[in-house]
Design a protein around this motif. Structure first.
Motif, PDB file in Angstrom:
ATOM      1  N   ASN A  14       1.013  -0.811   0.125  1.00 59.95           N
ATOM      2  CA  ASN A  14       0.219  -0.240   0.050  1.00 59.95           C
ATOM      3  C   ASN A  14       0.821   1.209   0.406  1.00 59.95           C
ATOM      4  O   ASN A  14       1.664   1.695   0.421  1.00 59.95           O
ATOM      5  CB  ASN A  14      -0.295   0.781   1.170  1.00 59.95           C
ATOM      6  N   VAL A  15       0.435   2.499  -0.907  1.00 59.67           N
ATOM      7  CA  VAL A  15       1.105   3.788  -0.854  1.00 59.67           C
ATOM      8  C   VAL A  15       2.056   4.213   0.817  1.00 59.67           C
ATOM      9  O   VAL A  15       3.189   4.735   0.528  1.00 59.67           O
ATOM     10  CB  VAL A  15       0.380   4.659  -1.429  1.00 59.67           C
ATOM     11  N   ASN A  16       0.913   4.124   1.530  1.00 62.81           N
ATOM     12  CA  ASN A  16       0.979   4.657   3.138  1.00 62.81           C
ATOM     13  C   ASN A  16       2.364   4.272   3.255  1.00 62.81           C
ATOM     14  O   ASN A  16       3.363   4.279   3.666  1.00 62.81           O
ATOM     15  CB  ASN A  16      -0.340   4.323   3.715  1.00 62.81           C
ATOM     16  N   MET A  17       1.798   2.755   3.063  1.00 69.83           N
ATOM     17  CA  MET A  17       3.342   1.849   3.259  1.00 69.83           C
ATOM     18  C   MET A  17       4.253   1.994   3.345  1.00 69.83           C
ATOM     19  O   MET A  17       5.554   1.557   3.404  1.00 69.83           O
ATOM     20  CB  MET A  17       3.278   0.224   4.099  1.00 69.83           C
ATOM     21  N   TYR A  18       4.221   1.835   1.959  1.00 70.28           N
ATOM     22  CA  TYR A  18       5.785   2.535   0.842  1.00 70.28           C
ATOM     23  C   TYR A  18       6.482   3.870   1.261  1.00 70.28           C
ATOM     24  O   TYR A  18       7.205   3.514   1.434  1.00 70.28           O
ATOM     25  CB  TYR A  18       5.348   2.140  -0.111  1.00 70.28           C
ATOM     26  N   GLY A  28       1.124   3.111  -9.486  1.00 73.19           N
ATOM     27  CA  GLY A  28      -0.262   2.931  -9.668  1.00 73.19           C
ATOM     28  C   GLY A  28      -2.008   3.450  -9.133  1.00 73.19           C
ATOM     29  O   GLY A  28      -1.655   3.168  -8.107  1.00 73.19           O
ATOM     30  N   MET A  29      -2.632   2.751 -10.185  1.00 76.56           N
ATOM     31  CA  MET A  29      -4.077   2.395  -9.023  1.00 76.56           C
ATOM     32  C   MET A  29      -3.395   0.581  -8.424  1.00 76.56           C
ATOM     33  O   MET A  29      -2.984  -0.826  -8.187  1.00 76.56           O
ATOM     34  CB  MET A  29      -4.988   1.426 -10.043  1.00 76.56           C
ATOM     35  N   LEU A  30      -3.538   0.535  -6.802  1.00 75.41           N
ATOM     36  CA  LEU A  30      -3.382  -0.291  -5.961  1.00 75.41           C
ATOM     37  C   LEU A  30      -4.395  -0.737  -5.407  1.00 75.41           C
ATOM     38  O   LEU A  30      -5.776  -0.717  -5.649  1.00 75.41           O
ATOM     39  CB  LEU A  30      -2.557   0.259  -4.616  1.00 75.41           C
ATOM     40  N   CYS A  71      -5.564  -2.360  -2.825  1.00 73.47           N
ATOM     41  CA  CYS A  71      -6.256  -1.730  -1.538  1.00 73.47           C
ATOM     42  C   CYS A  71      -7.860  -0.589  -2.280  1.00 73.47           C
ATOM     43  O   CYS A  71      -7.926   0.143  -0.592  1.00 73.47           O
ATOM     44  CB  CYS A  71      -4.983  -1.633  -0.950  1.00 73.47           C
ATOM     45  N   GLY A  72      -7.416  -0.212  -3.264  1.00 78.33           N
ATOM     46  CA  GLY A  72      -8.188   1.300  -3.626  1.00 78.33           C
ATOM     47  C   GLY A  72      -7.047   2.521  -3.458  1.00 78.33           C
ATOM     48  O   GLY A  72      -7.697   3.497  -4.204  1.00 78.33           O
ATOM     49  N   TRP A  73      -6.139   2.338  -3.257  1.00 78.97           N
ATOM     50  CA  TRP A  73      -5.437   3.831  -3.193  1.00 78.97           C
ATOM     51  C   TRP A  73      -4.999   4.088  -4.394  1.00 78.97           C
ATOM     52  O   TRP A  73      -4.532   2.307  -5.304  1.00 78.97           O
ATOM     53  CB  TRP A  73      -3.850   3.777  -2.322  1.00 78.97           C
ATOM     54  N   GLU A  74      -4.354   4.673  -4.572  1.00 77.08           N
ATOM     55  CA  GLU A  74      -3.418   4.756  -6.709  1.00 77.08           C
ATOM     56  C   GLU A  74      -2.143   5.933  -5.866  1.00 77.08           C
ATOM     57  O   GLU A  74      -1.886   6.544  -4.698  1.00 77.08           O
ATOM     58  CB  GLU A  74      -3.831   5.946  -7.084  1.00 77.08           C
ATOM     59  N   GLY A  75      -0.753   5.015  -6.485  1.00 81.04           N
ATOM     60  CA  GLY A  75       0.451   6.160  -5.918  1.00 81.04           C
ATOM     61  C   GLY A  75       1.581   4.691  -5.774  1.00 81.04           C
ATOM     62  O   GLY A  75       1.104   3.494  -6.240  1.00 81.04           O
ATOM     63  N   GLU A  76       2.677   4.678  -5.423  1.00 81.07           N
ATOM     64  CA  GLU A  76       3.446   4.144  -5.916  1.00 81.07           C
ATOM     65  C   GLU A  76       3.277   2.943  -4.685  1.00 81.07           C
ATOM     66  O   GLU A  76       2.782   2.801  -3.438  1.00 81.07           O
ATOM     67  CB  GLU A  76       4.671   4.706  -5.346  1.00 81.07           C
ATOM     68  N   GLY A  77       3.734   1.994  -5.042  1.00 81.30           N
ATOM     69  CA  GLY A  77       3.730   0.275  -4.117  1.00 81.30           C
ATOM     70  C   GLY A  77       3.147  -0.721  -5.111  1.00 81.30           C
ATOM     71  O   GLY A  77       3.181  -1.862  -4.914  1.00 81.30           O
ATOM     72  N   LYS A  78       2.919  -0.200  -6.306  1.00 84.72           N
ATOM     73  CA  LYS A  78       2.576  -1.572  -7.671  1.00 84.72           C
ATOM     74  C   LYS A  78       3.563  -2.258  -7.580  1.00 84.72           C
ATOM     75  O   LYS A  78       4.875  -2.340  -8.089  1.00 84.72           O
ATOM     76  CB  LYS A  78       2.038  -0.363  -8.668  1.00 84.72           C
TER      77      LYS A  78
END
Ligand code: CTP
Length: 400
Positions: free
Chosen positions: A124-128, A153-155, A157-164
């Motif tokens: 998830n982007v926030n974890m990243y 991208g679209m993760l 978990c529903g979030w969008e951002g880095e972490g994919k």
């Protein structure tokens, strides 16, 4: 490319675990022997049977498994590996590795190995972005662990951002690079690839059958071998290669401009593109309507990019391609002299397995000193490495 290499593929529990299946397929297709290690949570997402079937090796899941301990053991696996690839790698696994925790088969085996370790995170982007994760990542990087950085991208978990999780092809490229000697470090290689399109009107163009495969293979191989690579490419169906600077162009004039702009930055130029020799004298702004009269197109000459480069190349190594249907070596020699090249890769496109739109090539390498190296049918990937070997020899020759 990875023939004879033993790769341990670690899979941890994330929704992207299914992408590790595709990565496994790419690794085995390139000749690697792959042993998969799955964590318990990875098995919630994908079954070991999938990895076992595709790798044709037992999948390792338990730290203390009586049968596999007898047959291979986690230390033996750590010793035999040429490379570890962990994809997807969760924040949990990365945290464990960064802090010396070895409490399951994967973390224990990674800790016991002296092989390079390539980590492809997915979370998830926030974890990243969590500073604790960032510290763990930085710590592992300091210790020489390699990372295939996640994409935006679209993760799941529903979030969008880095972490994919990075695409399997990109992780594969990073894995191949980790196993390749950096004999082109310090070189800046400009490669052109693909066809050019010369527009007639908003819907039509003149082009050729070039797939771009040869040029892309050279660009990828040069990057793997440590060069900084700029790929100037005409329109192709290929994905932009991971890690290098790709510049997309359409016409010969655009390709010329892109090449000239980057010329001063390059030490080697390899012109694998099939540039259209002619373009329509006029591009119609509106769609050309059909009529009962014959239609005559007037074509004018495009700039000869290779010829221009030959005049200003200086100390750079300049490699041209020649696609011919007759008098292959004679034509290649003429091109080499007239355009002031260091090497011509000549393809007899009349032969089965050579030239456009196939994965193989049959080439003759023609050099300034008159030498001709006749090559057998080979994969474009292998030819790419061979061309780069010759470039290194030419550079050494220039220096010596
Ligand atoms: N090339 C180029 N600019 C052009 C045409 C070709 O830079 N306008 C480069 C290609 O990238 C390739 C080499 O020239 O490296 C050979 O292209 P080819 O079309 O085989 O040869 P030509 O020089 O066009 O000669 P001919 O048409 O007589 O075959």
């Amino acid at each position: 490319m990875l023939k004879g290499k033993v790769i341990v593929l670690g899979v941890t529990g994330g929704i992207a675990a299914y992408k590790a299946v595709e990565l496994l397929r790419l690794l085995t297709k390139a000749g690697a022997t792959v042993h998969a290690i799955m964590t318990r949570s990875a098995m919630e997402f994908v079954t070991p049977l999938t990895f076992q079937t595709l790798s044709m090796n037992p999948v390792h899941t338990e730290l203390f498994n009586l049968i596999s301990e007898r047959e291979i053991g986690h230390i033996a696996l750590a010793d035999r590996a040429d490379l570890f690839v962990i994809a997807p790698a969760t924040a949990n696994l990365i945290g464990k590795l960064a802090n010396g925790i070895a409490d399951d088969l994967l973390s224990t085996t990674v800790m016991a190995t002296k092989a390079p370790v390539l980590i492809a995170p997915a979370m998830n982007v926030n974890m990243y972005q969590n500073p604790i994760y960032k510290e763990n990542e930085a710590r592992l990087k300091d210790h020489g662990y390699l990372f295939a950085e996640p994409a935006r991208g679209m993760l799941a978990c529903g979030w969008e951002g880095e972490g994919k999780l990075q695409e399997p092809q990109a992780i594969f490229e990073a894995a191949a690079a980790a196993l390749t000697g950096k004999d082109l470090a310090g070189e800046r290689i400009l490669v052109t690839a693909g066809p050019t399109r010369e527009e007639l009107d908003p819907v039509r163009y003149i082009s050729n059958h070039s797939s771009g495969k040869m040029g892309y293979a050279i660009a990828r191989a040069a990057w793997r071998r440590g060069a900084e690579v700029i790929l100037v490419t005409g329109p192709t169906c290929l994905d932009p290669p991971f890690g290098l600077d790709t510049v997309a162009v359409e016409s010969a004039e655009e390709m010329r401009a892109a090449v000239m702009e980057r010329l001063s930055d390059s030490s080697v130029i390899i012109k694998a593109a099939a540039v259209a020799d002619y373009r329509p004298r006029q591009r119609s702004d509106g769609k050309i309507k059909k009529s009962d009269q014959p239609l005559t197109l007037e074509l004018v000459k495009n700039p000869d990019i290779l010829g221009e480069l030959g005049k200003i190349k200086g100390e750079r190594i300049l490699v041209g391609f020649a696609a011919e249907t007759e008098a292959l070596v004679e034509n290649a020699r003429t091109k080499l002299t007239e355009k002031n090249l260091d090497m011509v890769v000549a393809n007899d496109i009349g032969q089965v397995g050579a030239g456009f739109n196939v994965d193989t090539n049959i080439a003759k390498l023609v050099f300034r000193d008159g030498r001709v190296e006749e090559l057998q049918l080979m994969q474009k990937e292998d030819l790419a490495d061979l061309i780069l070997d010759r470039v290194i020899e030419l550079k050494k020759g220039n220096r010596g």
